[in-house]
Design a protein around this motif. Sequence first.
Motif, PDB file in Angstrom:
ATOM      1  N   UNK A   1       0.858  -1.171   0.000  1.00  0.00           N
ATOM      2  CA  UNK A   1       0.000   0.000   0.000  1.00  0.00           C
ATOM      3  C   UNK A   1       0.901   1.229   0.000  1.00  0.00           C
ATOM      4  N   UNK A   2       1.178   1.771  -1.164  1.00  0.00           N
ATOM      5  CA  UNK A   2       2.091   2.901  -1.244  1.00  0.00           C
ATOM      6  C   UNK A   2       1.918   3.644  -2.540  1.00  0.00           C
ATOM      7  N   UNK A   3       2.570   4.783  -2.616  1.00  0.00           N
ATOM      8  CA  UNK A   3       2.503   5.623  -3.809  1.00  0.00           C
ATOM      9  C   UNK A   3       3.545   5.132  -4.812  1.00  0.00           C
ATOM     10  N   UNK A   4       3.254   4.017  -5.460  1.00  0.00           N
ATOM     11  CA  UNK A   4       4.184   3.436  -6.408  1.00  0.00           C
ATOM     12  C   UNK A   4       4.317   4.291  -7.661  1.00  0.00           C
ATOM     13  N   UNK A   5       3.268   4.971  -8.029  1.00  0.00           N
ATOM     14  CA  UNK A   5       3.290   5.768  -9.253  1.00  0.00           C
ATOM     15  C   UNK A   5       4.373   6.841  -9.195  1.00  0.00           C
ATOM     16  N   UNK A   6       4.601   7.425  -7.999  1.00  0.00           N
ATOM     17  CA  UNK A   6       5.605   8.474  -7.844  1.00  0.00           C
ATOM     18  C   UNK A   6       6.904   7.934  -7.243  1.00  0.00           C
ATOM     19  N   UNK A   7       6.995   6.625  -7.107  1.00  0.00           N
ATOM     20  CA  UNK A   7       8.237   6.021  -6.623  1.00  0.00           C
ATOM     21  C   UNK A   7       8.605   6.418  -5.213  1.00  0.00           C
ATOM     22  N   UNK A   8       7.624   6.412  -4.301  1.00  0.00           N
ATOM     23  CA  UNK A   8       7.894   6.837  -2.928  1.00  0.00           C
ATOM     24  C   UNK A   8       8.708   5.770  -2.196  1.00  0.00           C
ATOM     25  N   UNK A   9       9.998   5.994  -2.069  1.00  0.00           N
ATOM     26  CA  UNK A   9      10.906   5.014  -1.477  1.00  0.00           C
ATOM     27  C   UNK A   9      10.600   4.783  -0.007  1.00  0.00           C
TER      28      UNK A   9
ATOM     29  N   UNK B   1       8.339   1.629 -10.170  1.00  0.00           N
ATOM     30  CA  UNK B   1       7.893   0.638  -9.188  1.00  0.00           C
ATOM     31  C   UNK B   1       6.643  -0.102  -9.657  1.00  0.00           C
ATOM     32  N   UNK B   2       5.802   0.541 -10.457  1.00  0.00           N
ATOM     33  CA  UNK B   2       4.593  -0.111 -10.948  1.00  0.00           C
ATOM     34  C   UNK B   2       4.916  -1.287 -11.872  1.00  0.00           C
ATOM     35  N   UNK B   3       6.124  -1.277 -12.446  1.00  0.00           N
ATOM     36  CA  UNK B   3       6.510  -2.341 -13.364  1.00  0.00           C
ATOM     37  C   UNK B   3       7.208  -3.495 -12.656  1.00  0.00           C
TER      38      UNK B   3
END
Length: 778
Positions: free
Chosen positions: A92-100, A162-164
Amino acid sequence: MLNEIENKTQQKKNMRTFVLILTFLLPTYLFAQDENPKPDQDPKVEIQSKEETPTIRVKGKKETDREFLGDVEGTNIYSGKKNEVIRLDKVNGNLAMGNTRQVYAKVPGITIWENEGSGIQPGIGARGLSPNRNWEFNTRMNGHDIASDSFGYPEAYFNPPLEALEKVEIVRGAGALQYGPQFGGMVNYVVKKADPTRQVKVETKTTGGSFNTLNQYSSVSGTVGDWSYFVFYQGRSSDGWRNNSQYNVQTGFVNLAYKVSEKLKISFEMAKSTYESQQAGGLTDEQFRIDPRQSGRTRNWFSAPWNVPAMNIDYEQSPTARMNVKIFGLYGERNSVGVVSAANVADSIQARTLDYTPRQIDRDTYRNYGMEARQVFNYDLLERSHTLSFGGRYFNGNTDRFRNPNGTTGTKYDLRETNFTGVCYDGTRNCRVADLEFSTLNYAGFVENLFRITEAFSITPGVRYEWIRSTASGRVNESIPSASKPFGGMIQPLERIQRQVLYGLGAQYQTTKTTNLYANYSRAFRPVTYSELFAPTATLNDVDPNLKDQSGYNADAGYRGKFGQWIQFDMSVFELRYNNRVGQLPGLYPGQANFQTNVGDSLHRGVEAYLEIDPIVALTESQPYGSFSFFTSSANINARYIRWEDPRVLTNPTSAQNFYRVGKLVENAPSQIHRYGVTYHYKNVFSFTYLISYTGATYADAANTGPATANGQIGLIPSYTVRDFTFVWNFYENFSLRGGVNNMTNQMYFTRRASGYPGPGIMPGDGMFYFLGLSAVF
């Protein structure tokens, strides 16, 4: 001062954390003694090979976003090694913006530089090591190199979307001997694979957010006969949280695989990334206090086109023997143009010319290629099955680097050079401050053997040999030939050859089917490379001609595993020794360049703890209203200098005392890193996560300077706490909605003080950010 701040503010919090951990570990251990759980509670365990010790890769009713690697996977041995696997489709994270910060939330001890919110460039460290572009980690994608240099700066300018990704594998220091000599270990980004059951599968995700942020990800995959394919495209653009921080990034990837036979499979892949990012520059402490979003730089830009081709060959000779060969390359660039002066120096228009001053241009071109071959096979000895893994590596890296302080006077991204007024060594008027060529040639080989001493106890000794040759040639501070500079700045060609034998030993004791004790020790090594010494920073340092390679060791010991569906944990201690650290010493008198040399030795010790529980699942098998899971991921790190030297002043005891830093804290090494979270799951329909991330204070320099300098480059980096909220709603068949708020309390904080690019000065973290995305799978 920092010790008092950390001890007083965190002592009670740490005590509560570890009391909580011990409270849950005790019943976990007691319950885990039942080697024959009820059939409906018995998780399924993957067995990697005949008579192999069971791993703790657990499959059960409840899926989790954090796992452990098995004892043997593919051609690699992980038994007795500290590791983590992050399943990104469960995060559960903001993968679209690559939130490390959200991706590594359940990996204790990870330090993150959050100096920009684009998610383009990674920046993680561990156990008090620098997070600067992953440079203490061996950074890979699908098991092969994606970094510009295998050993030093710069490490990684490319971060796959990250989405990939299917997962991120992290193998800590001592466990990464089979990959390389790095102190930090190995990070491997594993891209999603083709769906073996469908000819065509389409996935699309569109996400929008604050500051005109738009992200689009689409992929197509499938299997047709013996062929399979996976293709994705990702594009993202934003104005950025700070002024002058817009960016545009595009990434594409193609993987084509062919199943030659039941035993042989070959795949080809190509990753391509390109982006332009405006750099807002650094701030002074006063500027940060007034408005962290402000920017004094409107003309700074960065770009890094990246192309990574690779070929992968998997061959299973028999049920007990497998081979893997990876052939890879890289053609990339690192380009920056801008004003590199301190944050308290304004970029103003000149009264005489009514124009800005020329911008500095720094450009790198990378041309790398290499190959790795690995073999693993099981064999029987003394009535037990054992596993041997061995392999070899070839790497050839080439870097062209130049710097010219006479770029254009404009404001847009522009790499054109302008002329000097003087005449250069070759008669032209296009002098450069640096025009250099570097090469790194590496041959390496490793052998590891998993000996299963008993059904529960195993040991894994290993050895690695490294042969490295690095060279440098070119010109520095070009000028017309003269009596003092007869070659107009041309440097004498340099060459270093290093040979290193590294060794390690791991041990594992399987306490239950799904828990084990582990311990590991191995030597680590970081060679001095010329591309690191002449790094693309704001200044060219004087380099110590007697530089020594950096060496040391990593040691781990811990207890990890999973019981039922309600608790998962990993508790460990570590010690890391880092000898002959290379660092910068200030000039001895005003105007003298910084001095690049071995500054001393550091010792890092600490505790890393991860615990996740689901009390509802523990109490009942039925969850009609869903379930909650609580987790903590904490690290206490004591990283200090135990030896310090300055070769310029050691002959003078009075002067040497001024540079004597034994007992000082290592720079950029917070002693406290704690992340707490709660996740609610309702069947497979809805879930949300609330995450609290705390990072303790640290210093920006080895001298532990507390008061900030006027330019913001040196001083204390205060502790900070950031809170995030994210959710996923699968509202209709293959459609889902994902959203949330990053930094929901709008905390103003910063994680680094940059001495050069992309600052110099304070690099603020992003404030509050909203995002919402729609996903569909067909």
